[in-house]
Design a protein around this motif. Structure first.
Motif, PDB file in Angstrom:
ATOM      1  N   GLY A  25       0.814  -1.200   0.000  1.00  0.00           N
ATOM      2  CA  GLY A  25       0.000   0.000   0.000  1.00  0.00           C
ATOM      3  C   GLY A  25       0.850   1.254   0.000  1.00  0.00           C
ATOM      4  O   GLY A  25       1.806   1.368   0.769  1.00  0.00           O
ATOM      5  N   GLY A  26       0.526   2.200  -0.888  1.00  0.00           N
ATOM      6  CA  GLY A  26       1.254   3.456  -0.954  1.00  0.00           C
ATOM      7  C   GLY A  26       2.563   3.385  -1.690  1.00  0.00           C
ATOM      8  O   GLY A  26       3.368   4.314  -1.603  1.00  0.00           O
ATOM      9  N   GLY A  71       0.536  -0.487  -5.752  1.00  0.00           N
ATOM     10  CA  GLY A  71      -0.177  -0.902  -4.555  1.00  0.00           C
ATOM     11  C   GLY A  71      -1.674  -0.791  -4.744  1.00  0.00           C
ATOM     12  O   GLY A  71      -2.155  -0.187  -5.713  1.00  0.00           O
ATOM     13  N   PRO A  72      -2.448  -1.340  -3.814  1.00  0.00           N
ATOM     14  CA  PRO A  72      -3.911  -1.375  -3.963  1.00  0.00           C
ATOM     15  C   PRO A  72      -4.576  -0.010  -3.875  1.00  0.00           C
ATOM     16  O   PRO A  72      -5.743   0.124  -4.262  1.00  0.00           O
ATOM     17  CB  PRO A  72      -4.359  -2.281  -2.810  1.00  0.00           C
ATOM     18  N   ASP A  73      -3.855   1.009  -3.374  1.00  0.00           N
ATOM     19  CA  ASP A  73      -4.468   2.328  -3.221  1.00  0.00           C
ATOM     20  C   ASP A  73      -4.150   3.275  -4.376  1.00  0.00           C
ATOM     21  O   ASP A  73      -4.536   4.447  -4.346  1.00  0.00           O
ATOM     22  CB  ASP A  73      -4.041   2.972  -1.901  1.00  0.00           C
ATOM     23  N   THR A 132       4.077   6.014  -3.871  1.00  0.00           N
ATOM     24  CA  THR A 132       3.217   6.324  -5.009  1.00  0.00           C
ATOM     25  C   THR A 132       3.306   7.793  -5.401  1.00  0.00           C
ATOM     26  O   THR A 132       3.323   8.131  -6.591  1.00  0.00           O
ATOM     27  CB  THR A 132       1.751   5.969  -4.680  1.00  0.00           C
TER      28      THR A 132
END
Length: 362
Positions: A25-26, A71-73, A132
């Motif tokens: 994530g991120g 990532g997922p975000d 990100t």
């Protein structure tokens, strides 16, 4: 993946297999297409600059590449996107005074060191993991010449200083250290931003002539003597009018007297931005007279690197053709020749001379 690893200061970089990074994530993982090798890299890797790197580390200060994992975000980045990778990483838990690390290169304070241990490795590798928010989409034309576009990382640094000093179109700017790698980039960026004239002092006559030939009458070269009062007078005379802003980009080996001579050419109510390395290797610190600053209402500020939006602004300046990368002298090296690249960069530190590592095979 293959990567160039600094195993200890003073040792050559070792190219070897290392684990592939993974995005959580991120974070984003990018395939590195091109990464600039700074002329002073040899000083960092030898330990002479005393940078707070913790070997073993994959060095490198950003570059351009292609997204291979998100990532997922991530809401807009996609696998396959061509991107610029910014090495200036800021902590996310303090909006006012975030800790900063230059990923794979340096850091500031204890918080920056902790951040560097998490985002430890830089761009001298086939793959790089970044936050990100440190990845910026590039126009399609960047794919035609990734090595040339990698010089964005050189230009965005002085661009940060020019933004900090609020350079306006038509103003007169003095670039202290104009004949160096970053200083010459500052001259080019200032003109792209609309500076009316740029005073370019230096001791390298050939470099001054190069600036004169490339940019014409908007650049005013000044050959320095090393005598503070004489040089200050010569810089002021070359401006043929008030100097609105001074941007200092002198390297650590430069004497503080050279920075002071340049700074004190600025007009009343002028601005001085300090981005160089004066004093980092010892020696006299910069001593600007209190009465001169106060009575002339001069603004003096420091600027380390650049704010995040500067990346977008720099991409736009290049895409629009306001900053022409065509005249860059670019020499590329494959990853396996990284030590040759470091040596070459040190010997070719002049204006618009770029040494670029191209990790993918071929």
């Amino acid at each position: 993946m293959r990567a160039a690893v600094l195993t200890r200061f003073g040792a050559p970089l070792t190219v070897r297999e290392t684990p592939d990074p993974e995005a959580v994530g991120g974070e984003v993982v990018v395939q590195v297409l091109a990464a600039c090798v700074p002329p002073y890299a040899v000083e960092v890797f030898s330990g002479r600059r005393n940078y707070p790197l913790e070997p073993p580390v994959i060095p490198g200060i950003g570059g351009m590449g292609r997204v291979v994992g998100v990532g997922p975000d991530a809401t807009r980045l996609r696998v396959g996107d061509l991107v610029w990778c910014d090495c200036t990483v800021r902590s996310r838990d303090d909006a006012l005074t975030p800790d900063i690390t230059l990923q794979g290169w340096s850091s500031r304070g204890d918080g920056g060191a902790r951040l560097a241990r998490h985002l430890h490795d830089g761009s001298f590798a086939e793959l790089m993991r970044l936050p990100t928010e440190n990845v910026y989409p590039l126009p399609a034309e960047a794919e035609d010449d990734p090595a040339r576009w990698a010089s964005l990382g050189v230009y965005v640094i002085p661009y940060g200083g020019l933004l900090a000093g609020e350079l306006h179109a038509g103003e007169a700017l003095l670039v202290s250290g104009a004949t160096g790698n970053l200083g010459s980039a500052a001259v080019a960026v200032a003109l792209a931003m609309g500076a009316g004239r740029v005073i370019a002092p230096g001791r390298n006559r050939a470099a001054l002539d190069l600036l004169d030939d490339r940019f014409g009458p908007r650049v005013r070269p000044v050959e320095l003597t090393g005598e503070e009062a004489t040089d200050r007078a010569a810089m002021s005379a070359a401006a043929e009018g008030p100097i609105d802003m001074v941007l200092d980009l002198l390297p650590p080996a430069a004497p503080s007297s050279a920075a002071r001579a340049a700074a004190m050419t600025v007009r009343e109510y002028g601005r001085v931005v300090l981005m160089g390395g004066v004093g980092m290797l010892g020696g006299a610190d910069l001593a600007l007279p209190y009465p001169w600053i106060m009575r002339n209402s001069v603004t003096v500020r420091g600027q380390w690197m650049y704010p995040r939006p500067a990346n977008v602004g720099m991409i736009r300046l290049i895409s629009a053709g306001a900053l022409d990368l065509g005249p860059e002298q670019v020499r590329t090296f494959p990853l396996d020749a990284v030590n040759d690249a470091v040596e070459y960069a040190a010997a070719h530190a002049g204006p618009f001379d770029r040494t670029v590592l191209t990790p993918p095979a071929g």
